[in-house]
Motif scaffolding. Structure first.
Motif, short mmCIF file in Angstrom:
data_model
loop_
_atom_site.label_atom_id
_atom_site.label_comp_id
_atom_site.label_asym_id
_atom_site.label_seq_id
_atom_site.Cartn_x
_atom_site.Cartn_y
_atom_site.Cartn_z
N HIS A 9 0.83 -1.20 0.00
CA HIS A 9 0.00 0.00 0.00
C HIS A 9 0.86 1.25 0.00
CE1 HIS A 9 -4.01 -1.91 1.26
NE2 HIS A 9 -3.20 -2.84 0.84
N HIS A 43 -4.57 14.22 -12.88
CA HIS A 43 -5.43 13.12 -13.33
C HIS A 43 -4.71 11.80 -13.25
CE1 HIS A 43 -7.62 15.77 -16.54
NE2 HIS A 43 -7.41 16.43 -15.44
N LEU A 44 -5.49 10.77 -13.26
CA LEU A 44 -4.95 9.45 -13.55
C LEU A 44 -4.47 9.43 -15.00
CD1 LEU A 44 -7.58 7.12 -11.94
CD2 LEU A 44 -5.13 6.84 -11.69
N GLU A 88 0.79 7.89 -6.78
CA GLU A 88 0.08 6.65 -6.49
C GLU A 88 -0.05 5.86 -7.79
OE1 GLU A 88 -3.58 7.11 -4.33
OE2 GLU A 88 -3.46 5.05 -3.59
N PHE A 90 -1.56 2.49 -9.85
CA PHE A 90 -2.68 1.56 -9.89
C PHE A 90 -2.49 0.53 -11.00
CE2 PHE A 90 -5.54 3.66 -6.96
CZ PHE A 90 -5.16 4.98 -7.01
N PHE A 104 -9.62 -2.15 -11.05
CA PHE A 104 -8.39 -1.60 -10.49
C PHE A 104 -8.01 -2.27 -9.18
CE2 PHE A 104 -7.29 2.16 -12.98
CZ PHE A 104 -8.43 2.33 -13.74
N GLY A 105 -6.71 -2.27 -8.91
CA GLY A 105 -6.22 -2.61 -7.59
C GLY A 105 -6.40 -1.41 -6.66
N LYS A 106 -6.02 -1.62 -5.38
CA LYS A 106 -6.24 -0.56 -4.40
C LYS A 106 -5.18 0.53 -4.45
CE LYS A 106 -8.92 -3.38 -1.23
NZ LYS A 106 -9.10 -3.85 0.16
N GLY A 107 -4.16 0.33 -5.24
CA GLY A 107 -3.16 1.36 -5.40
C GLY A 107 -1.97 1.20 -4.48
N TYR B 34 -17.87 5.65 -18.09
CA TYR B 34 -17.75 5.02 -16.77
C TYR B 34 -17.84 6.06 -15.67
CZ TYR B 34 -15.51 1.58 -19.81
OH TYR B 34 -15.22 0.70 -20.84
N TYR B 36 -16.43 6.03 -11.74
CA TYR B 36 -15.68 5.35 -10.69
C TYR B 36 -15.71 6.21 -9.43
CZ TYR B 36 -13.32 1.98 -13.79
OH TYR B 36 -13.02 0.95 -14.66
N GLN B 38 -13.18 6.86 -6.12
CA GLN B 38 -11.84 6.61 -5.59
C GLN B 38 -11.82 6.95 -4.12
OE1 GLN B 38 -8.70 8.86 -7.47
NE2 GLN B 38 -7.08 7.63 -6.57
N GLY B 41 -6.80 4.24 -0.08
CA GLY B 41 -6.54 2.87 0.35
C GLY B 41 -7.49 1.83 -0.21
N ARG B 42 -8.41 2.28 -1.04
CA ARG B 42 -9.38 1.32 -1.59
C ARG B 42 -9.37 1.30 -3.10
NH1 ARG B 42 -15.08 2.05 1.29
NH2 ARG B 42 -15.46 0.19 0.05
N GLY B 43 -8.52 2.13 -3.71
CA GLY B 43 -8.41 2.13 -5.16
C GLY B 43 -9.62 2.74 -5.83
N LEU B 44 -9.88 2.30 -7.04
CA LEU B 44 -11.00 2.81 -7.82
C LEU B 44 -12.07 1.74 -7.91
CD1 LEU B 44 -8.37 4.37 -9.00
CD2 LEU B 44 -9.97 5.07 -10.76
N LEU B 46 -15.54 0.66 -9.63
CA LEU B 46 -16.43 0.94 -10.74
C LEU B 46 -17.87 0.98 -10.24
CD1 LEU B 46 -16.88 1.31 -13.79
CD2 LEU B 46 -16.99 -1.19 -13.98
N PHE B 88 -14.45 10.83 -3.89
CA PHE B 88 -13.91 11.42 -5.11
C PHE B 88 -14.44 10.60 -6.27
CE2 PHE B 88 -11.35 14.19 -7.40
CZ PHE B 88 -10.41 13.56 -8.19
N PHE B 105 -9.41 9.42 -18.05
CA PHE B 105 -10.16 9.90 -16.91
C PHE B 105 -10.34 11.41 -16.93
CE2 PHE B 105 -10.64 6.16 -14.28
CZ PHE B 105 -9.70 5.31 -14.80
#
Lengths: 114, 114
Positions: A9, A43-44, A88, A90, A104-107, B34, B36, B38, B41-44, B46, B88, B105
């Protein structure tokens, strides 16, 4: 349903250190894989992606990732990080089976100290 | 070139009030769209995706809804906000992911429910 696991994390490195961020996914079929980065206040944006062909993928800013199908992994690497890599990161997977969604993963928050 | 815009950028709303976040894409036709969320600690996560006008798929049960009244417009709504809706929110678009396209995004919208 597919899922993505990022092992760390938070990662803290000094400049010039090597980086490897782990990413594993769970899906039995063909996948498309991505790494996205989010710099502070921005942005991402896409770092790199794998769709087919050479499993070693080169991205922007010296990043690369290797798809290892047998391990369901897509780890991100950079030989020498810079302070500007603080961001961060992802990992994301799209099952290439008609689903046009990205999981996506949690980052992983990377902090590079100068 | 294609661009994506979402607004408002920040929003503070009382519990029980309605919500409307809007997203538009320019420079392309029939994109996949889409929403999402955010969270640290939990990522994105959907929330919704749409492959065409009036076609909405929901990924998680929740207090929110989405609509696509026009080809390049995607709206996230709620009739009565909950505290847990704070977060977010990111709008995104792509052409067919399975064909090697990247997902792009928007700038994101910070929602605080008080």
């Amino acid at each position: 349903a597919q899922s993505v696991s990022q092992h760390n994390h938070h990662v803290i490195l000094s400049e010039a250190a090597s980086l490897e961020l782990g990413c594993n996914y769970s899906y039995g079929g063909t996948v498309n894989l991505f790494w996205y980065v989010q710099y502070p206040g921005q942005h991402l944006q896409l770092l790199l992606k794998y769709f087919s062909g050479d499993p070693l993928v080169k991205g922007i800013k010296g990043f690369e990732a290797e798809f290892i199908k047998s391990k369901f992994s897509f780890n991100l690497r950079k030989p020498s990080v810079q302070w500007s890599d603080t961001a961060e990161y992802f990992c994301a997977v799209n099952p290439n089976s008609g689903y046009s969604t990205l999981t996506f993963g949690k980052g992983t928050m990377l902090l590079v100290s100068p | 070139s294609q661009t994506i815009h979402q607004w408002p950028a920040t929003l503070v709303q009382p519990v029980g009030s309605p919500l409307s976040l809007e997203c538009t894409v320019e420079g392309t036709s029939n994109p996949n769209l889409y929403w999402y969320r955010q969270a640290a600690g939990r990522g994105l996560q959907l929330l919704f995706y749409s492959v065409g006008i009036g076609q909405i798929s929901s990924e998680v049960p929740q207090n929110l809804s989405a609509s696509r009244p026009q080809d390049r417009q995607f709206i996230l709504s709620s009739k009565k906000l909950l505290l847990s809706d704070s977060g977010f929110y990111l709008c995104a678009w792509t052409m067919d992911l399975n064909s090697g396209n990247t997902i792009y995004f928007g700038e994101g919208s910070w929602l605080t429910v008080v």
